[in-house]
Design an enzyme around this catalytic site. Structure first.
Site, PDB file in Angstrom:
ATOM      1  N   ASP A   1       0.901  -1.415  -0.042  1.00 52.44           N
ATOM      2  CA  ASP A   1      -0.160  -0.019   0.073  1.00 52.44           C
ATOM      3  C   ASP A   1       0.680   1.207  -0.004  1.00 52.44           C
ATOM      4  O   ASP A   1       2.047   1.425   0.535  1.00 52.44           O
ATOM      5  CB  ASP A   1      -0.892  -0.069   1.270  1.00 52.44           C
ATOM      6  CG  ASP A   1      -2.212   0.925   1.137  1.00 52.44           C
ATOM      7  OD1 ASP A   1      -2.418   1.311  -0.030  1.00 52.44           O
ATOM      8  OD2 ASP A   1      -2.747   1.307   2.096  1.00 52.44           O
TER       9      ASP A   1
ATOM     10  N   ASN B   1     -11.058  -2.298  -5.183  1.00 50.11           N
ATOM     11  CA  ASN B   1     -10.210  -1.460  -6.055  1.00 50.11           C
ATOM     12  C   ASN B   1     -10.975  -1.106  -7.398  1.00 50.11           C
ATOM     13  O   ASN B   1     -10.899  -0.259  -8.301  1.00 50.11           O
ATOM     14  CB  ASN B   1      -8.825  -1.894  -6.145  1.00 50.11           C
ATOM     15  CG  ASN B   1      -7.902  -1.838  -5.282  1.00 50.11           C
ATOM     16  OD1 ASN B   1      -6.882  -2.778  -4.871  1.00 50.11           O
ATOM     17  ND2 ASN B   1      -8.221  -0.755  -4.526  1.00 50.11           N
TER      18      ASN B   1
END
Ligand code: IPE
Ligand code: IPE
Ligand code: MG
Length: 265
Positions: free
Chosen positions: A36, A84
């Site tokens: 991330d 996502n």
């Protein structure tokens, strides 16, 4: 005496490389990573988010090589979550394009390093070009034995568990299994990760302290390691640090510290 021993340890760790501080006999077999911070990394430099994703590829390569070299058996990396899909189309398209490009480019490296590629997630939802490239790389690397690199793609744990429940319900309906025989092993075997042991260590970069729908069943007893580093800055040394941290923890699995000590005595 004890003081001297401590002094020696401090001296030794100061003069030993991070890699040398790792006890090869006590490695986690399976490490999972939530990669991330790509977007923030790019933003810090005034660039588009995709620039961060592009630079994240370098971090993947270095970490994968470092993990394989150490002797990690399975490395599962979160590359794209079910959630996502809710990002702007431009970013999704760019990510998918990057994926195709990277898989094609990295396949020879995977062969050279004897690394097998696998995926978890709803790969049916990926664009055909991505799916085709993945299949090619998975087939090509199928007989590699040093490490398995698992890409979590269009993956979410709740999707995986829901799908597993549907499969189990079908088996009950057809009479193949009796509900009384549903146990943890049977559930594990219906998950996408059935072929591998559960991760003992989960690493998340970028300072976020959450799991984001990743491997919820499998990380029941994993050690969690969080680092502020943004994913594109992550390198094998950072991976070594996580392993060293893992090796300093006492994994009690519900027992007491005293019990563990007497078991090892
Ligand atoms: C991780 O980086 C990569 C993916 C989720 C595909 P992000 O894109 O989430 O970057 P941040 O968290 O916005 O900085
Ligand atoms: C998790 O990162 C998914 C991947 C790393 C692929 P996100 O950036 O999507 O997670 P949240 O939404 O901030 O929790
Ligand atoms: Mg993020």
């Amino acid at each position: 005496m004890v003081e001297n021993a401590n002094a020696f340890t401090t001296f030794a760790s100061r003069n030993m490389s991070l890699k040398e501080q790792i006890d090869i006999q006590r490695l986690p077999r399976h490490v999972a990573i939530i990669m991330d911070g790509n977007g923030r990394w790019a933003k810090q430099q005034g660039k588009m988010r995709i620039f961060g994703h592009q630079n994240g590829v370098l971090a993947v390569r270095d970490t994968v090589e470092g993990a394989a070299e150490l002797g990690i058996e399975v490395l599962t990396v979160y590359a794209f979550s079910t959630e996502n899909w809710n990002r702007p189309k431009l970013e999704i398209d760019a990510l998918m394009h990057l994926l195709v490009q990277t898989i094609t480019k990295e396949t020879p490296k995977l062969m050279e390093n004897n690394i097998r590629l696998a995926t978890i997630g709803n790969t049916d939802s990926l664009p055909p070009k991505v799916a085709a490239n993945l299949k090619k790389c998975i087939d090509k690397t199928a007989n590699n034995t040093r490490m398995t690199l698992v890409l979590a793609l269009s993956y979410s744990s709740r999707w995986e568990i829901t799908t597993a429940m549907q499969k189990i319900a079908e088996k009950v309906k057809s009479g193949e299994i009796d509900p009384k025989n549903i146990n943890e092993e049977l559930i594990s075997n219906q998950l996408n990760t059935a072929a591998w042991p559960d991760p003992e260590l989960l690493i998340r970069t970028s300072g976020e302290l959450r799991i984001s729908n990743y491997l919820l069943w499998q990380i029941a007893y994993a050690e969690l390691y969080f680092t502020e580093k943004l994913w594109p800055d992550f390198r094998r040394e950072d991976f070594y640090k996580a392993i060293i941290d893992f090796q300093q923890r006492e994994r009690r699995f519900g027992k007491t510290s005293e019990q563990l000590k007497s078991e090892h005595a």
